[in-house]
Design a protein around this motif. Structure first.
Motif, PDB file in Angstrom:
ATOM      1  N   ASP A  82      43.232  34.937  35.580  1.00 37.76           N
ATOM      2  CA  ASP A  82      44.495  34.759  35.803  1.00 37.76           C
ATOM      3  C   ASP A  82      45.526  35.876  35.605  1.00 37.76           C
ATOM      4  OD1 ASP A  82      44.600  31.953  36.701  1.00 37.76           O
ATOM      5  OD2 ASP A  82      43.699  31.401  34.683  1.00 37.76           O
ATOM      6  N   ARG A 108      53.783  31.947  36.483  1.00 37.43           N
ATOM      7  CA  ARG A 108      52.629  31.020  36.495  1.00 37.43           C
ATOM      8  C   ARG A 108      51.272  31.365  36.037  1.00 37.43           C
ATOM      9  NH1 ARG A 108      55.126  28.923  41.254  1.00 37.43           N
ATOM     10  NH2 ARG A 108      53.379  29.476  42.586  1.00 37.43           N
ATOM     11  N   TYR A 109      50.701  32.690  36.741  1.00 38.59           N
ATOM     12  CA  TYR A 109      49.626  33.032  36.303  1.00 38.59           C
ATOM     13  C   TYR A 109      49.513  33.687  34.874  1.00 38.59           C
ATOM     14  CZ  TYR A 109      47.215  32.842  40.945  1.00 38.59           C
ATOM     15  OH  TYR A 109      46.827  32.488  41.939  1.00 38.59           O
ATOM     16  N   ARG A 112      49.178  30.589  32.553  1.00 37.87           N
ATOM     17  CA  ARG A 112      47.710  29.959  32.644  1.00 37.87           C
ATOM     18  C   ARG A 112      46.997  30.834  31.743  1.00 37.87           C
ATOM     19  NH1 ARG A 112      46.629  28.672  38.811  1.00 37.87           N
ATOM     20  NH2 ARG A 112      44.413  28.996  38.032  1.00 37.87           N
ATOM     21  N   GLU A 115      47.664  30.406  28.140  1.00 38.75           N
ATOM     22  CA  GLU A 115      47.307  28.976  27.618  1.00 38.75           C
ATOM     23  C   GLU A 115      45.913  29.213  27.283  1.00 38.75           C
ATOM     24  OE1 GLU A 115      46.812  24.563  29.088  1.00 38.75           O
ATOM     25  OE2 GLU A 115      48.100  26.004  30.348  1.00 38.75           O
ATOM     26  N   LYS A 116      44.898  29.735  28.215  1.00 37.66           N
ATOM     27  CA  LYS A 116      43.538  29.852  27.955  1.00 37.66           C
ATOM     28  C   LYS A 116      43.423  30.853  26.779  1.00 37.66           C
ATOM     29  CE  LYS A 116      42.467  28.965  32.621  1.00 37.66           C
ATOM     30  NZ  LYS A 116      41.872  29.641  33.925  1.00 37.66           N
TER      31      LYS A 116
END
Length: 399
Positions: A82, A108-109, A112, A115-116
């Motif tokens: 991402d 958005r990328y 993500r 978050e990971k």
């Protein structure tokens, strides 16, 4: 102003260094080396995605993103895929930072990836790789929010970037990435208070930098680093061109980057600009005309912002050789591209108006000349050189 300068020049810029971590080919025999527990340092993966990263820098995004998708399939819970996708969109933004077309997908990328990375960090707070991706993700967010003048968001993301940057230290193999960050901090922590004295009390809260050491570190990374060579070169040519007043050094680096990534419009126009700056007029003209041809051909990444640069350099060449018809043609193109990119306050746009005003005065078209000079005074601040030149010319020629 402080948040913009610090976020753009320091936080996100040093984290941009991460992107080059995959762009140099690893020797084939690295497959036999014991693999690192961190995907970031997996030599086999570095080797496999070199083509993809180089394609991204060269604005061949379909090739790059196909390979990024393969990595995402292989490592669905890792932030790397991402982040690489976000990086591709950042380069689309970098060509013209006023264009907000790619903002949403870029964020958005990054969200993500963050978050990971947070999931990895929650599992193990000693995970240097997770901290590194968190620093990089927040750093890029800070940079974009700064460009959009969303100062609160920029400051929040910037603070997170600094926090995780510190937590990512301590892994010796990460040092190449981190050295670029140290270099930029050393340089800009001195540059900011020198250029913005009101910010001295704020900068006193940060560790003391060393501008000369920062440049030395940038040179070291640009010459020797495996991971961060291109980003160091990118920042060096910008510093040499503006702050350090070393135009031939800027030209040397931008010429190399343009030759290695010939379809990257940012490197292309920078090369043309540095040729123009050092007086290599014919070469600047040739590069500028090529940029304009690529815009006409709708080549990926070539747009009005690059056209404004290229048209102005072409116009200046023809004015200097006395071909006023061609000069006028390209000054008008400069105006057109400037209006398309909403860059009416830029120097090239304003100086093009001044030259057109002078040409129309010489041709006896005083009404049209007055129109051009009126536009200069409309868009330029009174202390701007173009505004001063317009006032002096109007007074001298009694327009």
């Amino acid at each position: 102003m402080f948040r913009r300068v610090l976020s753009v020049c320091l936080l996100a810029s040093l984290l941009l260094a991460f992107s080059k971590s995959y762009s140099q080919s690893a020797p084939i025999d690295t497959f036999r080396v014991e693999q690192s527990p961190y995907l970031l340092l997996d030599k086999g993966l570095q080797y496999r995605i070199t083509k993809a990263i180089n394609s991204m820098y060269d604005f061949n995004f379909p090739v790059a993103e196909r390979d990024f998708a393969v990595i995402a399939y292989q490592y669905p819970d890792h932030p790397l895929p991402d982040f690489l996708m976000a990086l591709g969109y950042w380069w689309r933004i970098e060509v013209d930072v006023t264009n907000e077309k790619y903002d949403d997908i870029f964020i958005r990328y990054l969200d993500r990836a963050i978050e990971k990375a947070e999931d990895l960090f929650d599992e193990d707070e000693t995970n240097k790789e997770a901290a590194f991706f968190l620093a990089a993700g927040y750093g890029f967010q800070s940079r974009l929010y700064s460009e959009r003048k969303s100062w609160t968001k920029a400051a929040w993301a910037g603070r997170n970037a600094l926090k995780y940057m510190e937590l990512s230290r301590g892994e010796e193999e990460f040092n190449p990435e981190l050295l670029l960050g140290d270099a930029l901090f050393n340089y800009f922590s001195v540059w900011i208070p020198d250029n913005y004295p009101l910010l001295k009390p704020v900068m006193a809260l940060f560790p003391k930098g060393n501008k000369e050491l920062g440049l030395q570190q940038l040179e070291q990374v640009a010459s020797n680093a495996f991971y961060t060579r291109v980003e160091a070169q990118y920042f060096l040519f910008r510093l040499y061109a503006s702050e350090e007043k070393k135009p031939y050094e800027a030209l040397r680096i931008s010429e190399y980057l343009n030759s290695k990534f010939p379809n990257n419009p940012y490197f292309h126009r920078s090369y043309a600009r540095h040729l123009y700056t050092v007086g290599r007029w014919t070469e600047a003209l040739n590069q500028s005309l090529e940029i304009l041809d690529r815009i006409d051909a709708k080549q990926v990444g070539y747009e009005a912002n690059s056209g404004r640069y290229a048209s102005f350099y072409a116009a200046e060449y023809y004015r200097r050789v006395g071909d006023m018809a061609e000069a006028k043609k390209y000054y008008l193109k400069t105006i057109s591209y400037g209006e398309e990119s909403e860059s009416q306050e830029s120097g090239y746009y304003l100086h093009a108006l001044v030259q057109l005003g002078k040409m129309e005065t010489a041709a006896g078209n005083k009404a049209l000349a007055k129109k051009y000079f009126k536009e200069v005074k409309r868009y330029a601040k009174r202390k701007h050189p173009a505004h001063q030149e317009a006032r002096d010319f109007i007074k001298k020629n009694k327009l």
